[in-house]
Design a protein around this motif. Sequence first.
Motif, PDB file in Angstrom:
ATOM      1  N   ILE A 114      17.180 -23.435   5.792  1.00 40.13           N
ATOM      2  CA  ILE A 114      18.476 -23.587   5.125  1.00 40.13           C
ATOM      3  C   ILE A 114      19.465 -22.551   5.661  1.00 40.13           C
ATOM      4  O   ILE A 114      20.605 -22.877   5.982  1.00 40.13           O
ATOM      5  CB  ILE A 114      18.316 -23.486   3.589  1.00 40.13           C
ATOM      6  CG1 ILE A 114      17.583 -24.729   3.064  1.00 40.13           C
ATOM      7  CG2 ILE A 114      19.674 -23.337   2.910  1.00 40.13           C
ATOM      8  CD1 ILE A 114      17.191 -24.656   1.598  1.00 40.13           C
ATOM      9  N   ALA A 119      23.068 -24.716   5.765  1.00 43.95           N
ATOM     10  CA  ALA A 119      23.121 -25.923   4.943  1.00 43.95           C
ATOM     11  C   ALA A 119      23.607 -25.608   3.539  1.00 43.95           C
ATOM     12  O   ALA A 119      23.203 -24.629   2.929  1.00 43.95           O
ATOM     13  CB  ALA A 119      21.744 -26.560   4.877  1.00 43.95           C
ATOM     14  N   GLU A 120      24.488 -26.489   3.062  1.00 41.84           N
ATOM     15  CA  GLU A 120      24.963 -26.388   1.687  1.00 41.84           C
ATOM     16  C   GLU A 120      25.087 -27.794   1.126  1.00 41.84           C
ATOM     17  O   GLU A 120      25.634 -28.678   1.760  1.00 41.84           O
ATOM     18  CB  GLU A 120      26.321 -25.697   1.628  1.00 41.84           C
ATOM     19  CG  GLU A 120      26.267 -24.213   1.934  1.00 41.84           C
ATOM     20  CD  GLU A 120      27.634 -23.562   1.806  1.00 41.84           C
ATOM     21  OE1 GLU A 120      28.452 -24.031   1.008  1.00 41.84           O
ATOM     22  OE2 GLU A 120      27.867 -22.579   2.524  1.00 41.84           O
ATOM     23  N   MET A 125      20.641 -32.254   3.550  1.00 46.07           N
ATOM     24  CA  MET A 125      19.200 -32.493   3.378  1.00 46.07           C
ATOM     25  C   MET A 125      18.540 -32.958   4.691  1.00 46.07           C
ATOM     26  O   MET A 125      17.505 -32.436   5.085  1.00 46.07           O
ATOM     27  CB  MET A 125      19.005 -33.543   2.276  1.00 46.07           C
ATOM     28  CG  MET A 125      17.600 -33.973   2.073  1.00 46.07           C
ATOM     29  SD  MET A 125      16.840 -32.940   0.847  1.00 46.07           S
ATOM     30  CE  MET A 125      15.232 -33.670   0.790  1.00 46.07           C
ATOM     31  N   LYS A 150      15.276 -30.282  -1.848  1.00 50.50           N
ATOM     32  CA  LYS A 150      16.279 -30.826  -2.777  1.00 50.50           C
ATOM     33  C   LYS A 150      16.609 -29.819  -3.869  1.00 50.50           C
ATOM     34  O   LYS A 150      17.783 -29.586  -4.182  1.00 50.50           O
ATOM     35  CB  LYS A 150      15.745 -32.102  -3.453  1.00 50.50           C
ATOM     36  CG  LYS A 150      16.104 -33.355  -2.758  1.00 50.50           C
ATOM     37  CD  LYS A 150      15.633 -34.568  -3.545  1.00 50.50           C
ATOM     38  CE  LYS A 150      15.652 -35.780  -2.649  1.00 50.50           C
ATOM     39  NZ  LYS A 150      14.858 -36.865  -3.136  1.00 50.50           N
ATOM     40  N   LYS A 152      16.313 -26.565  -3.792  1.00 52.13           N
ATOM     41  CA  LYS A 152      17.038 -25.408  -3.251  1.00 52.13           C
ATOM     42  C   LYS A 152      18.489 -25.758  -2.922  1.00 52.13           C
ATOM     43  O   LYS A 152      19.380 -24.949  -3.147  1.00 52.13           O
ATOM     44  CB  LYS A 152      16.330 -24.869  -2.019  1.00 52.13           C
ATOM     45  CG  LYS A 152      14.979 -24.266  -2.361  1.00 52.13           C
ATOM     46  CD  LYS A 152      14.676 -23.120  -1.455  1.00 52.13           C
ATOM     47  CE  LYS A 152      13.360 -22.505  -1.819  1.00 52.13           C
ATOM     48  NZ  LYS A 152      13.507 -21.235  -2.504  1.00 52.13           N
ATOM     49  N   LEU A 153      18.700 -26.969  -2.360  1.00 54.92           N
ATOM     50  CA  LEU A 153      20.062 -27.358  -1.997  1.00 54.92           C
ATOM     51  C   LEU A 153      20.901 -27.683  -3.235  1.00 54.92           C
ATOM     52  O   LEU A 153      22.099 -27.442  -3.258  1.00 54.92           O
ATOM     53  CB  LEU A 153      20.050 -28.557  -1.043  1.00 54.92           C
ATOM     54  CG  LEU A 153      19.550 -28.281   0.376  1.00 54.92           C
ATOM     55  CD1 LEU A 153      19.464 -29.548   1.177  1.00 54.92           C
ATOM     56  CD2 LEU A 153      20.439 -27.262   1.077  1.00 54.92           C
TER      57      LEU A 153
END
Length: 155
Positions: A114, A119-120, A125, A150, A152-153
């Motif tokens: 991540i 990634a945000e 994903m 999923k 964590k995001l």
Amino acid sequence: MSDANPHTTIADTIKAAQKAAMKAREKERLAAIRLILAEFKRIEVDERIAVDDTRALAVLDKMVKQRRDSIEQYEAAGREELAAREKAEIAVIQEYLPAPFSEAELTALIDEAIAGTSAEGMAAMGVVMAELKPKLQGRADMGAVSKLVKEKLAG
């Protein structure tokens, strides 16, 4: 899976195990090994490629996943003897997979992926999973990894 020769492929190791199982007259183990080798052969014939270790891990991983699905269906139908056979096959297949990652190792790899992809949000994903898949192949249940990513995001 510690071999004396570091150049031995997974397929070679499994072929050697087939011979050993034949000599030891281990019918159930031999049947599972033959299923693995048959799948390798099918890929070699259909795709006209030699199965390398990366592809072998993917195939073995898929075989374990298929058997887990079968176990769920057999147990739901009350067919414990068939579920037991699938569990025995999983045990043999997993002998040729690398040791699975611990929960802590998985979490660290997910966090690293991540951070590495910046990634945000849920839109990222696919990018994160694409980053993780080669590292985790054969060493983690990708369905469980997907759920962790999923969480964590989203959180």
